[in-house]
Design an enzyme around this catalytic site. Structure first.
Site, mmCIF file in Angstrom:
data_model
loop_
_atom_site.group_PDB
_atom_site.id
_atom_site.type_symbol
_atom_site.label_atom_id
_atom_site.label_comp_id
_atom_site.label_asym_id
_atom_site.label_seq_id
_atom_site.Cartn_x
_atom_site.Cartn_y
_atom_site.Cartn_z
ATOM 1 N N LYS A 17 4.419 -6.190 3.145
ATOM 2 C CA LYS A 17 3.182 -6.480 3.780
ATOM 3 C C LYS A 17 1.832 -6.574 3.029
ATOM 4 O O LYS A 17 1.888 -6.225 1.695
ATOM 5 C CB LYS A 17 2.957 -5.373 4.985
ATOM 6 C CG LYS A 17 4.005 -4.942 5.462
ATOM 7 C CD LYS A 17 3.737 -4.071 6.440
ATOM 8 C CE LYS A 17 5.000 -3.514 7.084
ATOM 9 N NZ LYS A 17 5.716 -2.489 6.051
ATOM 10 N N VAL A 60 0.771 -1.279 -0.087
ATOM 11 C CA VAL A 60 0.022 0.057 0.047
ATOM 12 C C VAL A 60 0.871 1.352 0.023
ATOM 13 O O VAL A 60 0.310 2.392 -0.276
ATOM 14 C CB VAL A 60 -0.963 0.116 1.231
ATOM 15 C CG1 VAL A 60 -2.104 -1.092 1.138
ATOM 16 C CG2 VAL A 60 -0.180 -0.177 2.575
ATOM 17 N N TYR A 61 2.111 1.207 0.455
ATOM 18 C CA TYR A 61 2.932 2.346 0.338
ATOM 19 C C TYR A 61 3.017 3.151 -0.942
ATOM 20 O O TYR A 61 3.433 2.350 -1.955
ATOM 21 C CB TYR A 61 4.359 2.068 0.954
ATOM 22 C CG TYR A 61 4.566 1.638 2.242
ATOM 23 C CD1 TYR A 61 3.483 1.733 3.343
ATOM 24 C CD2 TYR A 61 5.801 1.111 2.782
ATOM 25 C CE1 TYR A 61 3.586 1.270 4.525
ATOM 26 C CE2 TYR A 61 5.829 0.689 4.002
ATOM 27 C CZ TYR A 61 4.681 0.926 5.022
ATOM 28 O OH TYR A 61 4.954 0.633 6.203
ATOM 29 N N SER A 62 2.513 4.041 -1.064
ATOM 30 C CA SER A 62 2.336 5.069 -2.436
ATOM 31 C C SER A 62 1.563 4.335 -3.387
ATOM 32 O O SER A 62 1.975 4.429 -4.682
ATOM 33 C CB SER A 62 4.015 5.487 -2.856
ATOM 34 O OG SER A 62 4.481 6.529 -2.090
ATOM 35 N N LEU A 63 0.681 3.699 -2.900
ATOM 36 C CA LEU A 63 -0.241 2.807 -3.760
ATOM 37 C C LEU A 63 0.638 2.030 -4.591
ATOM 38 O O LEU A 63 0.191 1.990 -5.655
ATOM 39 C CB LEU A 63 -1.074 3.900 -4.402
ATOM 40 C CG LEU A 63 -1.899 4.781 -3.761
ATOM 41 C CD1 LEU A 63 -2.796 5.652 -4.425
ATOM 42 C CD2 LEU A 63 -2.651 4.053 -2.445
#
Length: 337
Positions: free
Chosen positions: A89, A60-63
Protein backbone atom coordinates in the site's frame (compact mmCIF):
# COMPACT_ATOMS: atom_id res chain seq x y z
CA UNK A 1 -7.80 -23.82 1.80
CA UNK A 2 -10.27 -22.47 -0.72
CA UNK A 3 -9.34 -20.00 -3.44
CA UNK A 4 -11.66 -17.26 -4.63
CA UNK A 5 -11.85 -15.09 -7.71
CA UNK A 6 -10.41 -11.68 -6.84
CA UNK A 7 -13.14 -9.27 -7.79
CA UNK A 8 -13.86 -9.06 -11.51
CA UNK A 9 -10.42 -10.43 -12.49
CA UNK A 10 -9.02 -13.82 -13.34
CA UNK A 11 -6.78 -13.79 -10.27
CA UNK A 12 -7.37 -16.46 -7.61
CA UNK A 13 -6.44 -15.80 -3.97
CA UNK A 14 -6.66 -17.85 -0.79
CA UNK A 15 -9.64 -17.13 1.46
CA UNK A 16 -7.16 -16.28 4.21
CA UNK A 17 -4.43 -13.71 3.60
CA UNK A 18 -1.32 -13.38 5.77
CA UNK A 19 -1.02 -9.91 7.30
CA UNK A 20 2.44 -8.57 8.10
CA UNK A 21 1.79 -5.74 10.54
CA UNK A 22 3.55 -7.68 13.32
CA UNK A 23 6.78 -7.98 11.31
CA UNK A 24 9.70 -5.93 12.61
CA UNK A 25 8.55 -3.20 14.94
CA UNK A 26 9.80 0.38 14.71
CA UNK A 27 8.37 3.54 16.21
CA UNK A 28 4.77 3.26 17.37
CA UNK A 29 4.45 0.00 15.42
CA UNK A 30 6.11 -1.77 18.36
CA UNK A 31 2.63 -1.80 19.93
CA UNK A 32 1.52 -4.13 17.11
CA UNK A 33 4.48 -6.51 16.98
CA UNK A 34 8.26 -6.78 17.02
CA UNK A 35 8.93 -10.08 15.30
CA UNK A 36 12.53 -10.74 14.21
CA UNK A 37 13.34 -12.24 10.79
CA UNK A 38 13.62 -15.83 12.02
CA UNK A 39 10.11 -15.75 13.49
CA UNK A 40 8.76 -13.96 10.43
CA UNK A 41 10.15 -16.77 8.27
CA UNK A 42 8.40 -19.30 10.48
CA UNK A 43 5.01 -17.61 10.15
CA UNK A 44 5.34 -17.22 6.38
CA UNK A 45 6.26 -20.90 6.01
CA UNK A 46 3.38 -21.94 8.27
CA UNK A 47 0.93 -19.88 6.20
CA UNK A 48 2.18 -21.08 2.81
CA UNK A 49 2.24 -24.70 3.99
CA UNK A 50 -1.44 -24.27 4.93
CA UNK A 51 -2.28 -23.13 1.40
CA UNK A 52 -2.17 -19.35 1.77
CA UNK A 53 -0.91 -17.72 -1.43
CA UNK A 54 -1.86 -14.13 -0.51
CA UNK A 55 0.38 -11.83 1.60
CA UNK A 56 -0.52 -8.23 2.48
CA UNK A 57 1.91 -5.57 3.66
CA UNK A 58 2.34 -1.78 3.43
CA UNK A 59 5.16 0.71 3.13
CA UNK A 60 4.30 2.29 6.49
CA UNK A 61 4.24 -0.97 8.48
CA UNK A 62 7.15 -0.74 10.92
CA UNK A 63 8.24 2.32 8.94
CA UNK A 64 9.19 0.25 5.84
CA UNK A 65 10.72 -2.71 7.73
CA UNK A 66 7.72 -5.02 7.18
CA UNK A 67 8.15 -4.95 3.39
CA UNK A 68 11.86 -5.74 3.71
CA UNK A 69 11.22 -8.68 6.04
CA UNK A 70 8.41 -10.04 3.87
CA UNK A 71 10.65 -10.10 0.83
CA UNK A 72 13.52 -11.58 2.82
CA UNK A 73 11.31 -14.37 4.18
CA UNK A 74 10.26 -15.34 0.64
CA UNK A 75 13.90 -15.55 -0.40
CA UNK A 76 15.06 -17.33 2.76
CA UNK A 77 12.36 -19.97 2.33
CA UNK A 78 13.07 -20.42 -1.36
CA UNK A 79 9.45 -19.72 -2.31
CA UNK A 80 8.53 -19.16 -5.94
CA UNK A 81 7.60 -15.52 -6.40
CA UNK A 82 5.05 -16.27 -9.12
CA UNK A 83 3.18 -18.68 -6.84
CA UNK A 84 2.39 -15.81 -4.47
CA UNK A 85 0.09 -12.80 -4.64
CA UNK A 86 1.88 -9.91 -2.95
CA UNK A 87 -0.07 -6.80 -1.94
CA UNK A 88 1.26 -3.56 -0.51
CA UNK A 89 0.00 0.00 0.00
CA UNK A 90 0.83 3.68 -0.40
CA UNK A 91 -0.39 6.92 1.19
CA UNK A 92 1.05 7.07 4.69
CA UNK A 93 3.83 9.30 6.00
CA UNK A 94 7.22 7.97 4.86
CA UNK A 95 9.40 10.91 5.83
CA UNK A 96 9.41 14.43 7.20
CA UNK A 97 9.19 16.26 3.89
CA UNK A 98 5.89 17.72 2.64
CA UNK A 99 5.82 15.31 -0.31
CA UNK A 100 6.55 12.18 1.71
CA UNK A 101 2.88 11.33 2.14
CA UNK A 102 -0.39 11.29 0.22
CA UNK A 103 -1.49 10.17 -3.22
CA UNK A 104 0.22 12.64 -5.51
CA UNK A 105 1.81 11.39 -8.72
CA UNK A 106 5.23 12.18 -7.27
CA UNK A 107 4.69 10.22 -4.06
CA UNK A 108 2.99 7.21 -5.67
CA UNK A 109 5.64 6.69 -8.34
CA UNK A 110 8.46 7.18 -5.84
CA UNK A 111 6.97 4.83 -3.27
CA UNK A 112 6.19 2.11 -5.78
CA UNK A 113 9.87 1.99 -6.70
CA UNK A 114 10.86 2.05 -3.02
CA UNK A 115 8.47 -0.80 -2.20
CA UNK A 116 9.86 -2.87 -5.06
CA UNK A 117 13.38 -2.32 -3.70
CA UNK A 118 12.39 -3.26 -0.17
CA UNK A 119 10.52 -6.36 -1.33
CA UNK A 120 13.35 -7.09 -3.79
CA UNK A 121 10.77 -7.91 -6.46
CA UNK A 122 10.17 -6.95 -10.08
CA UNK A 123 6.45 -6.37 -9.69
CA UNK A 124 3.66 -5.94 -7.14
CA UNK A 125 0.52 -7.99 -7.66
CA UNK A 126 -1.86 -5.61 -5.87
CA UNK A 127 -0.94 -1.97 -5.20
CA UNK A 128 -3.47 -0.28 -2.94
CA UNK A 129 -4.03 3.30 -1.87
CA UNK A 130 -4.09 3.12 1.92
CA UNK A 131 -6.68 5.84 2.45
CA UNK A 132 -8.08 9.16 1.28
CA UNK A 133 -5.90 12.12 0.36
CA UNK A 134 -8.05 15.28 0.59
CA UNK A 135 -5.53 17.37 -1.40
CA UNK A 136 -4.82 15.27 -4.48
CA UNK A 137 -7.40 15.12 -7.30
CA UNK A 138 -8.72 11.63 -7.92
CA UNK A 139 -7.63 11.94 -11.56
CA UNK A 140 -3.99 12.49 -10.59
CA UNK A 141 -3.94 9.46 -8.33
CA UNK A 142 -5.59 7.16 -10.87
CA UNK A 143 -3.36 8.36 -13.71
CA UNK A 144 -0.26 7.60 -11.63
CA UNK A 145 -1.55 4.15 -10.74
CA UNK A 146 -2.38 3.52 -14.40
CA UNK A 147 1.24 4.35 -15.32
CA UNK A 148 2.40 1.66 -12.89
CA UNK A 149 0.05 -0.93 -14.38
CA UNK A 150 1.02 -0.11 -17.96
CA UNK A 151 4.73 -0.22 -17.03
CA UNK A 152 4.37 -3.73 -15.63
CA UNK A 153 5.45 -2.75 -12.13
CA UNK A 154 1.93 -3.38 -10.81
CA UNK A 155 -0.60 -6.02 -11.90
CA UNK A 156 -3.78 -4.72 -10.23
CA UNK A 157 -4.76 -1.69 -8.16
CA UNK A 158 -6.99 -1.55 -5.11
CA UNK A 159 -8.17 0.91 -2.49
CA UNK A 160 -8.56 0.90 1.28
CA UNK A 161 -10.55 2.81 3.89
CA UNK A 162 -12.61 4.84 1.42
CA UNK A 163 -16.26 5.90 1.51
CA UNK A 164 -18.65 4.48 -1.06
CA UNK A 165 -18.93 7.77 -2.95
CA UNK A 166 -15.14 8.05 -3.22
CA UNK A 167 -14.85 4.56 -4.69
CA UNK A 168 -17.71 5.09 -7.13
CA UNK A 169 -16.33 8.46 -8.25
CA UNK A 170 -12.95 6.82 -8.85
CA UNK A 171 -14.49 3.99 -10.86
CA UNK A 172 -16.31 6.51 -13.01
CA UNK A 173 -13.13 8.48 -13.68
CA UNK A 174 -11.28 5.29 -14.62
CA UNK A 175 -14.05 4.19 -16.97
CA UNK A 176 -14.33 7.60 -18.63
CA UNK A 177 -10.58 7.96 -19.15
CA UNK A 178 -9.77 4.30 -19.80
CA UNK A 179 -7.53 4.05 -16.76
CA UNK A 180 -6.90 1.03 -14.55
CA UNK A 181 -9.80 0.51 -12.13
CA UNK A 182 -9.77 -0.47 -8.49
CA UNK A 183 -10.46 -4.20 -8.37
CA UNK A 184 -10.71 -4.45 -4.59
CA UNK A 185 -11.35 -2.72 -1.30
CA UNK A 186 -9.44 -3.46 1.88
CA UNK A 187 -11.67 -2.50 4.79
CA UNK A 188 -12.48 -3.08 8.43
CA UNK A 189 -15.29 -5.59 8.90
CA UNK A 190 -16.11 -7.79 11.86
CA UNK A 191 -19.16 -9.31 13.47
CA UNK A 192 -18.75 -6.55 16.08
CA UNK A 193 -18.43 -3.82 13.44
CA UNK A 194 -20.78 -4.27 10.50
CA UNK A 195 -20.96 -0.63 9.34
CA UNK A 196 -19.54 -1.73 5.98
CA UNK A 197 -22.92 -3.26 5.16
CA UNK A 198 -24.74 0.08 4.89
CA UNK A 199 -23.17 1.50 1.72
CA UNK A 200 -19.99 -0.36 0.85
CA UNK A 201 -21.26 -3.93 0.61
CA UNK A 202 -23.97 -3.02 -1.95
CA UNK A 203 -21.35 -1.11 -3.95
CA UNK A 204 -18.85 -3.97 -3.90
CA UNK A 205 -21.46 -6.47 -5.06
CA UNK A 206 -22.73 -4.14 -7.79
CA UNK A 207 -19.24 -3.31 -9.08
CA UNK A 208 -17.95 -6.89 -8.63
CA UNK A 209 -15.04 -5.73 -6.48
CA UNK A 210 -13.13 -8.00 -4.13
CA UNK A 211 -13.14 -7.39 -0.37
CA UNK A 212 -10.10 -7.92 1.82
CA UNK A 213 -10.96 -7.68 5.52
CA UNK A 214 -8.48 -6.08 7.92
CA UNK A 215 -8.62 -6.52 11.70
CA UNK A 216 -11.20 -9.35 11.55
CA UNK A 217 -10.83 -9.84 15.32
CA UNK A 218 -11.46 -6.14 16.03
CA UNK A 219 -7.92 -5.47 17.20
CA UNK A 220 -7.95 -8.60 19.37
CA UNK A 221 -11.26 -7.84 21.07
CA UNK A 222 -12.79 -10.97 19.50
CA UNK A 223 -9.76 -13.15 20.19
CA UNK A 224 -11.36 -14.82 23.20
CA UNK A 225 -9.31 -12.88 25.74
CA UNK A 226 -12.10 -10.41 26.45
CA UNK A 227 -15.53 -11.00 27.96
CA UNK A 228 -18.04 -9.06 30.00
CA UNK A 229 -16.88 -10.46 33.34
CA UNK A 230 -13.17 -10.73 32.64
CA UNK A 231 -10.45 -8.28 31.75
CA UNK A 232 -6.96 -8.85 30.45
CA UNK A 233 -3.66 -7.05 30.77
CA UNK A 234 -2.34 -8.71 27.64
CA UNK A 235 -2.96 -8.22 23.95
CA UNK A 236 -2.79 -5.38 21.45
CA UNK A 237 -5.69 -3.36 22.88
CA UNK A 238 -3.84 -2.70 26.14
CA UNK A 239 -1.49 -0.27 24.37
CA UNK A 240 -3.40 0.26 21.10
CA UNK A 241 -7.16 0.39 21.70
CA UNK A 242 -8.12 0.31 18.02
CA UNK A 243 -10.31 0.01 15.98
CA UNK A 244 -13.12 1.69 17.95
CA UNK A 245 -16.10 -0.52 18.76
CA UNK A 246 -19.25 -0.44 20.87
CA UNK A 247 -17.86 -2.65 23.62
CA UNK A 248 -21.18 -3.28 25.38
CA UNK A 249 -22.72 -4.55 22.15
CA UNK A 250 -19.54 -6.49 21.44
CA UNK A 251 -19.86 -8.24 24.80
CA UNK A 252 -23.41 -9.29 23.86
CA UNK A 253 -22.01 -10.74 20.64
CA UNK A 254 -19.16 -12.47 22.48
CA UNK A 255 -21.69 -14.11 24.85
CA UNK A 256 -23.33 -15.84 21.87
CA UNK A 257 -19.99 -16.63 20.25
CA UNK A 258 -18.74 -18.27 23.44
CA UNK A 259 -21.78 -20.55 23.57
CA UNK A 260 -21.37 -21.63 19.95
CA UNK A 261 -17.59 -22.03 20.33
CA UNK A 262 -18.06 -24.20 23.41
CA UNK A 263 -20.56 -26.43 21.60
CA UNK A 264 -18.08 -26.95 18.76
CA UNK A 265 -15.03 -27.14 21.05
CA UNK A 266 -13.24 -24.40 19.14
CA UNK A 267 -12.04 -20.88 19.93
CA UNK A 268 -14.04 -17.66 19.88
CA UNK A 269 -11.52 -16.30 17.36
CA UNK A 270 -12.38 -19.12 14.96
CA UNK A 271 -16.06 -18.23 15.25
CA UNK A 272 -15.32 -14.58 14.41
CA UNK A 273 -13.21 -15.49 11.39
CA UNK A 274 -15.59 -18.19 10.17
CA UNK A 275 -18.53 -15.76 10.33
CA UNK A 276 -16.68 -13.48 7.92
CA UNK A 277 -15.87 -16.40 5.61
CA UNK A 278 -19.61 -17.12 5.45
CA UNK A 279 -20.37 -13.60 4.13
CA UNK A 280 -20.74 -13.68 0.31
CA UNK A 281 -19.08 -10.28 -0.14
CA UNK A 282 -15.83 -11.36 1.53
CA UNK A 283 -13.01 -12.47 -0.76
CA UNK A 284 -10.16 -12.88 1.72
CA UNK A 285 -9.71 -12.34 5.46
CA UNK A 286 -6.35 -10.96 6.57
CA UNK A 287 -4.93 -12.77 9.60
CA UNK A 288 -1.83 -11.66 11.44
CA UNK A 289 -0.09 -13.24 14.39
CA UNK A 290 2.77 -12.86 16.82
CA UNK A 291 3.01 -16.55 17.63
CA UNK A 292 2.73 -19.78 15.58
CA UNK A 293 -0.05 -21.07 17.85
CA UNK A 294 -2.12 -17.95 17.14
CA UNK A 295 -1.78 -18.44 13.41
CA UNK A 296 -2.53 -22.16 13.76
CA UNK A 297 -5.76 -21.36 15.58
CA UNK A 298 -6.77 -18.80 12.94
CA UNK A 299 -6.07 -21.25 10.12
CA UNK A 300 -8.62 -23.68 11.56
CA UNK A 301 -11.40 -21.16 10.90
CA UNK A 302 -11.70 -22.42 7.31
CA UNK A 303 -13.03 -25.73 8.71
CA UNK A 304 -15.84 -24.20 10.78
CA UNK A 305 -19.40 -24.79 9.60
CA UNK A 306 -22.50 -23.12 11.03
CA UNK A 307 -26.06 -24.37 11.18
CA UNK A 308 -28.81 -22.05 9.97
CA UNK A 309 -29.82 -21.48 13.59
CA UNK A 310 -26.27 -20.53 14.61
CA UNK A 311 -25.96 -18.06 11.75
CA UNK A 312 -29.35 -16.61 12.65
CA UNK A 313 -28.31 -16.14 16.29
CA UNK A 314 -25.06 -14.46 15.29
CA UNK A 315 -26.84 -12.20 12.83
CA UNK A 316 -29.56 -11.21 15.30
CA UNK A 317 -27.18 -10.21 18.09
CA UNK A 318 -24.82 -8.27 15.79
CA UNK A 319 -27.09 -6.70 13.16
CA UNK A 320 -27.03 -2.98 12.51
CA UNK A 321 -29.69 -0.58 13.69
CA UNK A 322 -31.75 0.39 10.62
CA UNK A 323 -30.90 3.83 9.20
CA UNK A 324 -32.42 5.97 6.48
CA UNK A 325 -32.41 5.64 3.51
CA UNK A 326 -31.59 1.97 3.98
CA UNK A 327 -34.86 1.05 5.65
CA UNK A 328 -36.86 2.89 2.99
CA UNK A 329 -34.94 1.30 0.12
CA UNK A 330 -35.55 -2.13 1.64
CA UNK A 331 -39.26 -1.39 2.13
CA UNK A 332 -39.83 -0.16 -1.40
CA UNK A 333 -37.76 -2.93 -2.97
CA UNK A 334 -40.25 -5.49 -1.67
CA UNK A 335 -42.71 -4.40 -4.35
CA UNK A 336 -40.39 -5.85 -7.00
CA UNK A 337 -39.65 -9.17 -5.35
Amino acid sequence: MKYKQFGNTGLMVSELCLGTMTFGGKGYWTAIGTLPQEEVNGLVKQAVDAGINFIDTANVYSLDLSEEMTGQAIRDLGLKRDDLVIATKVCGMMGEGPNQTGLSRKHILQQADESLKRLNMDYIDLYQIHGFDPLTPFEETLEALDVLVKSGKVRYIGCSNLAAWQIMKSQGISAQNRLAKYVSLQAYYTIAGRDLERELVPLLLDQKMGLMVWSPLAGGFLSGKYSRNASTEEGRRVNFDFPPIDKEKAFDIIDVMQEIAASKEISVAQIALAWLLHQPVVTSVIVGAKKPEQLADNLKAIEVKFTDDELSRLDEVSKLTPEYPGWMIERQSRYRE
